[in-house]
Design a protein around this motif. Structure first.
Motif, mmCIF file in Angstrom:
data_model
loop_
_atom_site.group_PDB
_atom_site.id
_atom_site.type_symbol
_atom_site.label_atom_id
_atom_site.label_comp_id
_atom_site.label_asym_id
_atom_site.label_seq_id
_atom_site.Cartn_x
_atom_site.Cartn_y
_atom_site.Cartn_z
ATOM 1 N N GLU A 83 0.922 -1.130 -0.145
ATOM 2 C CA GLU A 83 0.059 0.019 0.094
ATOM 3 C C GLU A 83 0.989 1.347 0.131
ATOM 4 O O GLU A 83 1.955 1.346 0.772
ATOM 5 C CB GLU A 83 -0.935 -0.006 1.265
ATOM 6 C CG GLU A 83 -1.793 -1.081 1.512
ATOM 7 C CD GLU A 83 -2.716 -1.102 2.640
ATOM 8 O OE1 GLU A 83 -3.926 -1.503 2.776
ATOM 9 O OE2 GLU A 83 -2.086 -0.508 3.711
ATOM 10 N N THR A 106 -7.939 5.553 -5.841
ATOM 11 C CA THR A 106 -7.029 4.572 -5.505
ATOM 12 C C THR A 106 -7.030 3.576 -6.756
ATOM 13 O O THR A 106 -8.132 3.254 -7.629
ATOM 14 C CB THR A 106 -7.874 3.672 -4.227
ATOM 15 O OG1 THR A 106 -7.804 4.654 -3.285
ATOM 16 C CG2 THR A 106 -7.137 2.668 -3.861
ATOM 17 N N ARG A 113 -1.434 -1.247 -4.146
ATOM 18 C CA ARG A 113 -2.603 -0.508 -4.129
ATOM 19 C C ARG A 113 -2.194 1.018 -3.688
ATOM 20 O O ARG A 113 -1.782 1.302 -2.870
ATOM 21 C CB ARG A 113 -3.324 -0.952 -2.709
ATOM 22 C CG ARG A 113 -4.783 -0.118 -2.318
ATOM 23 C CD ARG A 113 -5.327 -0.536 -1.064
ATOM 24 N NE ARG A 113 -6.518 0.414 -0.864
ATOM 25 C CZ ARG A 113 -6.220 1.307 -0.210
ATOM 26 N NH1 ARG A 113 -5.015 1.644 0.340
ATOM 27 N NH2 ARG A 113 -7.531 1.891 0.305
ATOM 28 N N HIS A 167 -6.667 -6.098 9.725
ATOM 29 C CA HIS A 167 -6.837 -5.793 8.468
ATOM 30 C C HIS A 167 -7.001 -4.070 8.338
ATOM 31 O O HIS A 167 -7.714 -3.381 8.205
ATOM 32 C CB HIS A 167 -8.220 -6.380 7.851
ATOM 33 C CG HIS A 167 -8.245 -7.528 7.934
ATOM 34 N ND1 HIS A 167 -7.387 -8.689 7.003
ATOM 35 C CD2 HIS A 167 -8.948 -8.602 8.316
ATOM 36 C CE1 HIS A 167 -7.736 -9.999 7.269
ATOM 37 N NE2 HIS A 167 -8.548 -10.003 8.206
ATOM 38 N N VAL A 172 -6.087 -0.466 7.184
ATOM 39 C CA VAL A 172 -5.929 0.018 5.812
ATOM 40 C C VAL A 172 -5.012 1.205 6.088
ATOM 41 O O VAL A 172 -5.566 2.213 6.861
ATOM 42 C CB VAL A 172 -7.269 0.252 4.957
ATOM 43 C CG1 VAL A 172 -6.973 1.264 3.929
ATOM 44 C CG2 VAL A 172 -8.030 -1.009 4.844
ATOM 45 N N ASP A 173 -3.691 1.364 5.568
ATOM 46 C CA ASP A 173 -3.142 2.300 5.608
ATOM 47 C C ASP A 173 -3.229 3.396 4.900
ATOM 48 O O ASP A 173 -2.852 3.636 3.862
ATOM 49 C CB ASP A 173 -1.452 2.075 5.782
ATOM 50 C CG ASP A 173 -0.599 2.972 6.076
ATOM 51 O OD1 ASP A 173 -1.027 4.131 6.698
ATOM 52 O OD2 ASP A 173 0.602 2.826 5.967
ATOM 53 N N ASN A 174 -3.908 4.653 5.112
ATOM 54 C CA ASN A 174 -4.160 5.663 4.194
ATOM 55 C C ASN A 174 -3.296 6.722 4.486
ATOM 56 O O ASN A 174 -3.778 7.888 4.161
ATOM 57 C CB ASN A 174 -5.666 5.853 4.345
ATOM 58 C CG ASN A 174 -6.665 4.946 3.414
ATOM 59 O OD1 ASN A 174 -6.122 4.516 2.587
ATOM 60 N ND2 ASN A 174 -7.768 4.817 3.971
#
Length: 372
Positions: A40, A88, A99, A143, A145-147
């Protein structure tokens, strides 16, 4: 008989030489797991309209991230506010999945009054840190999500004589929150001499104003000579002067991506024409380092500040500063605790004095009563 044949027959043998344990194979296990999980990365692009940000991003990753974008007219830009648009896309190359999230900031620097136009961008960066902190502190951390924004390409106009006041203000406002990479846009409008002069001027202004840009890590001593030389060249190329194009043009008998002019062709991926290839190499080869700096430096600074101030979870899960009414005793100011203890002691002393007075009064009343 080979190792594979023995396994087929149900025989389990040591595949290695005696004295070999096997943990040297751990990097291969990590590699397989990482490839299976995927990667990511979040890239933010900031700069005035018309500097070719979208074109450059599409050129970098050979994809179209903005298929339905509408370009606003000049009248709309007058009162336009800064917006945040996150796109994305899943990219796969040779079995490795990435991603990629590109955060664009249309409207930045477009209004007549651009004062505080970057507050929206700073709020977005902080919001991603807060969301990650909340997810990391939650029950289900499998889980996440690294934004978080791992890198910010800041586009500088090639038409000025260095950086504008807005450029300086913005970079100083975010350099402690994100890895900033300065980029000179539309480098094909400059001669080679003008380009080098502008690079030196920008670096001097960055040093003068104490702006912290992303510095590539030094190559390790055990790295090969080619990688050391590549790192040296990349460091010397900052700020990167780039040209973007998604058009295929025929030059010297082959198809290349570039821009066609009456005097010739500017090839996007030709390092002699611009720094596009160097910028892409820097981003790809140091993507892991950009993520580590974000985690170990920028995010940890944000997290420690939050913990220092104390916090409680809001209804949305974000950490908010504690008010004295909700704070635990150990999180309150020591002076306040002492004052409360002293007030409590005074109340206790007053209660004891009152009870003693009542007991004396009651005893005197019994002594005066007549005997039968």
């Amino acid at each position: 008989m080979s190792q594979a044949d023995k396994l087929k027959q149900g025989q389990f043998t040591n595949p290695e030489t005696p004295g070999y344990v096997g943990f040297a194979n751990l990097p291969n296990q990590v590699h397989r797991k990482s490839v299976k999980k995927g990667f990511e990365f979040t890239l933010m692009v900031v700069g005035e309209s018309g500097l070719g940000k979208s074109t450059l991003i599409n050129s970098l990753f050979l994809t179209d991230l903005y298929p339905e974008r509408v370009i606003p007219g000049a009248a709309e830009k007058i009162e336009r506010t800064v917006q945040i648009e996150a796109s994305t896309v899943e990219i796969e190359e040779r079995g490795v999945k990435l991603r990629l999230t590109v955060v664009d900031t249309p409207g930045y620097g477009d209004a007549i009054n651009s004062e505080d136009c970057f507050n929206t961008i700073i709020s977005y960066i902080d919001d991603q840190f807060e969301r990650y902190l909340h997810d990391e502190s939650g029950l289900n951390r499998r889980h996440i999500v690294d934004n978080r924004v791992h890198c910010c390409f800041y586009f500088i106009s090639p038409l000025g004589h260095g950086m504008k006041p807005l450029d300086v203000q913005f970079m100083k406002a975010i350099h402690n929150k994100v890895n900033v990479v300065p980029v000179i846009a539309k480098a094909d409008t400059l001669t080679l001499r003008e380009r080098e002069r502008l690079k030196r001027r920008i670096l001097d202004e960055i040093d003068e104003h104490g702006i912290k840009i992303y510095h590539l890590p030094d190559a390790e001593s055990d790295e090969d000579e080619d990688f050391k030389e590549q790192t040296k060249i990349l460091k010397a190329s900052i700020p990167f002067a780039v040209v973007g194009s998604n058009q295929q043009i025929e030059a010297k008998g082959k198809k290349v991506r570039g821009r066609l002019y009456p005097w010739g062709v500017v090839e996007v991926e030709n390092p002699e024409h611009n720094d596009f290839l160097k910028l892409r190499t820097m981003l790809i080869t140091h993507m892991q380092d950009l993520q580590e700096v974000t985690q170990d430096l920028h995010y940890e600074n944000f997290r420690s500040e939050r913990l220092k101030r104390g916090g409680r979870l809001s209804s949305h899960g974000y950490i908010l500063p504690l008010s004295p009414a909700h704070a635990e005793p150990e999180e309150m100011d020591k002076d306040v605790i002492l004052q409360e203890k002293e007030a409590e002691l005074r109340r206790m002393q007053q209660m004891i004095a009152k009870m003693q007075a009542q007991m004396l009064k009651h005893g005197d009343g019994e002594g005066d009563s007549p005997h039968m």
